[in-house]
Write a protein that holds these residues in place. Sequence first.
Motif, mmCIF file in Angstrom:
data_model
loop_
_atom_site.group_PDB
_atom_site.id
_atom_site.type_symbol
_atom_site.label_atom_id
_atom_site.label_comp_id
_atom_site.label_asym_id
_atom_site.label_seq_id
_atom_site.Cartn_x
_atom_site.Cartn_y
_atom_site.Cartn_z
ATOM 1 N N SER A 103 -7.451 -10.778 -8.652
ATOM 2 C CA SER A 103 -8.073 -11.944 -9.259
ATOM 3 C C SER A 103 -7.087 -12.794 -10.051
ATOM 4 O O SER A 103 -7.114 -14.028 -9.983
ATOM 5 C CB SER A 103 -9.219 -11.487 -10.180
ATOM 6 N N GLU A 104 -6.190 -12.138 -10.802
ATOM 7 C CA GLU A 104 -5.306 -12.867 -11.717
ATOM 8 C C GLU A 104 -3.976 -13.266 -11.094
ATOM 9 O O GLU A 104 -3.334 -14.209 -11.574
ATOM 10 C CB GLU A 104 -5.053 -12.009 -12.957
ATOM 11 N N ILE A 105 -3.548 -12.569 -10.035
ATOM 12 C CA ILE A 105 -2.223 -12.836 -9.459
ATOM 13 C C ILE A 105 -2.318 -13.374 -8.035
ATOM 14 O O ILE A 105 -1.789 -14.448 -7.729
ATOM 15 C CB ILE A 105 -1.359 -11.555 -9.459
ATOM 16 N N GLN A 106 -2.990 -12.646 -7.159
ATOM 17 C CA GLN A 106 -2.855 -12.905 -5.726
ATOM 18 C C GLN A 106 -3.829 -13.934 -5.155
ATOM 19 O O GLN A 106 -3.471 -14.710 -4.270
ATOM 20 C CB GLN A 106 -3.005 -11.586 -4.956
ATOM 21 N N GLU A 107 -5.045 -13.946 -5.636
ATOM 22 C CA GLU A 107 -6.075 -14.766 -5.002
ATOM 23 C C GLU A 107 -5.734 -16.256 -5.004
ATOM 24 O O GLU A 107 -6.025 -16.978 -4.056
ATOM 25 C CB GLU A 107 -7.415 -14.531 -5.711
ATOM 26 N N ARG A 108 -5.078 -16.702 -6.060
ATOM 27 C CA ARG A 108 -4.763 -18.135 -6.176
ATOM 28 C C ARG A 108 -3.771 -18.605 -5.113
ATOM 29 O O ARG A 108 -3.649 -19.808 -4.873
ATOM 30 C CB ARG A 108 -4.197 -18.429 -7.574
ATOM 31 N N MET A 109 -3.071 -17.680 -4.470
ATOM 32 C CA MET A 109 -2.107 -18.077 -3.441
ATOM 33 C C MET A 109 -2.787 -18.774 -2.257
ATOM 34 O O MET A 109 -2.152 -19.525 -1.520
ATOM 35 C CB MET A 109 -1.330 -16.861 -2.919
ATOM 36 N N LEU A 110 -4.077 -18.522 -2.080
ATOM 37 C CA LEU A 110 -4.803 -19.088 -0.949
ATOM 38 C C LEU A 110 -5.577 -20.351 -1.313
ATOM 39 O O LEU A 110 -6.323 -20.883 -0.481
ATOM 40 C CB LEU A 110 -5.757 -18.043 -0.367
ATOM 41 N N VAL A 111 -5.397 -20.862 -2.519
ATOM 42 C CA VAL A 111 -6.108 -22.079 -2.939
ATOM 43 C C VAL A 111 -5.864 -23.252 -1.981
ATOM 44 O O VAL A 111 -6.805 -23.982 -1.635
ATOM 45 C CB VAL A 111 -5.750 -22.450 -4.390
ATOM 46 N N PRO A 112 -4.627 -23.494 -1.503
ATOM 47 C CA PRO A 112 -4.444 -24.598 -0.554
ATOM 48 C C PRO A 112 -5.286 -24.447 0.713
ATOM 49 O O PRO A 112 -5.749 -25.439 1.283
ATOM 50 C CB PRO A 112 -2.943 -24.540 -0.232
ATOM 51 N N LEU A 113 -5.487 -23.209 1.143
ATOM 52 C CA LEU A 113 -6.323 -22.949 2.313
ATOM 53 C C LEU A 113 -7.775 -23.315 2.025
ATOM 54 O O LEU A 113 -8.425 -24.023 2.812
ATOM 55 C CB LEU A 113 -6.214 -21.479 2.711
ATOM 56 N N TYR A 114 -8.301 -22.850 0.895
ATOM 57 C CA TYR A 114 -9.681 -23.165 0.530
ATOM 58 C C TYR A 114 -9.876 -24.681 0.459
ATOM 59 O O TYR A 114 -10.847 -25.223 0.991
ATOM 60 C CB TYR A 114 -10.043 -22.563 -0.832
ATOM 61 N N GLU A 115 -8.949 -25.338 -0.222
ATOM 62 C CA GLU A 115 -9.078 -26.778 -0.447
ATOM 63 C C GLU A 115 -9.030 -27.548 0.874
ATOM 64 O O GLU A 115 -9.796 -28.497 1.082
ATOM 65 C CB GLU A 115 -7.970 -27.262 -1.380
ATOM 66 N N ALA A 116 -8.136 -27.151 1.773
ATOM 67 C CA ALA A 116 -8.020 -27.844 3.063
ATOM 68 C C ALA A 116 -9.304 -27.721 3.872
ATOM 69 O O ALA A 116 -9.768 -28.695 4.484
ATOM 70 C CB ALA A 116 -6.840 -27.276 3.849
ATOM 71 N N VAL A 117 -9.879 -26.544 3.889
ATOM 72 C CA VAL A 117 -11.118 -26.326 4.641
ATOM 73 C C VAL A 117 -12.262 -27.119 4.024
ATOM 74 O O VAL A 117 -13.029 -27.794 4.734
ATOM 75 C CB VAL A 117 -11.460 -24.825 4.689
ATOM 76 N N TYR A 118 -12.403 -27.070 2.712
ATOM 77 C CA TYR A 118 -13.507 -27.770 2.053
ATOM 78 C C TYR A 118 -13.391 -29.284 2.240
ATOM 79 O O TYR A 118 -14.395 -29.978 2.404
ATOM 80 C CB TYR A 118 -13.540 -27.420 0.574
ATOM 81 N N GLN A 119 -12.173 -29.771 2.191
ATOM 82 C CA GLN A 119 -11.990 -31.207 2.376
ATOM 83 C C GLN A 119 -12.314 -31.616 3.817
ATOM 84 O O GLN A 119 -12.986 -32.630 4.045
ATOM 85 C CB GLN A 119 -10.551 -31.605 2.029
#
Length: 271
Positions: free
Chosen positions: A11-27
């Motif tokens: 939660s605190e270290i690794q999950e944020r690495m995939l934020v660009p993926l989440y954002e690209a899909v949602y957009q």
Amino acid sequence: MDLCARARDWSEIQERMLVPLYEAVYQRLEVGPATRLLGLRCGSGLALLMAASRGAAVTGVDSSPERLALARERLLPDASRGVRAGTRARTATKLVDGAPEDASGAVTAAYTLVTVFEPIGCLAGDSEGLGGQLAAAVPLAGRGAAVVLAGWGPPERCATSSVLRVATKLADPLRSARRWRPARRDDLEEVAQRAGLKPDGSGRVACPFGYAGLDSAVRGLLSTGLFDAAIAATDAKQVDKELTEALHPHRRQDGTVWMPNVFRYLIARVP
């Protein structure tokens, strides 16, 4: 193995690495107030939180009680303190411990989007359990609903691949099928085909892994579960040692660790 500590590292270290993926899909899918999202393998809920911030009604499903507890802290903080939630974002959020069919009671209308953001195509057999989850989730989605699958990109474009090979080196292939393997071009399409879904586009997203230092990098990578077979075949100290050595080429002068990666996503449709 301290499962609570591992979930916290994710939660605190690794999950944020995939934020660009989440954002690209949602957009790309224009996620917003009209979206009813079912997140499979939702982990500690960062992707769900990002969708909820766009106005989407979200339901998350995960089999890890430790990660799901952290998702509740993020998405349902009032409920976790015994306070009645008052905002739409809170009342439209549901978290389910178990399998997709366990979320059927939470459905008031068909889901318009199903996501599986946990990347596949890195461990031998890592997509096998996904077929059953999709089979249970698809009936909860409306006709034409989007189903998004995510996976690792080509090894030559993922610097982390060289580090993940430590898992293969240390794991005993005879004792565990869940060992690292290079991602294949059609991994996502094969999963979609088995689930009876119709591919409707794909994309690639740069998701660099950046860490404050070697210790943070080791903890983050271990939290993914990709090294579990190696730990079972040897021991945690040996894996820590060899993982740290493999990370040294990616350490920068300021002590941070940086590994460029590309992840792939597939959009499929419910027929």
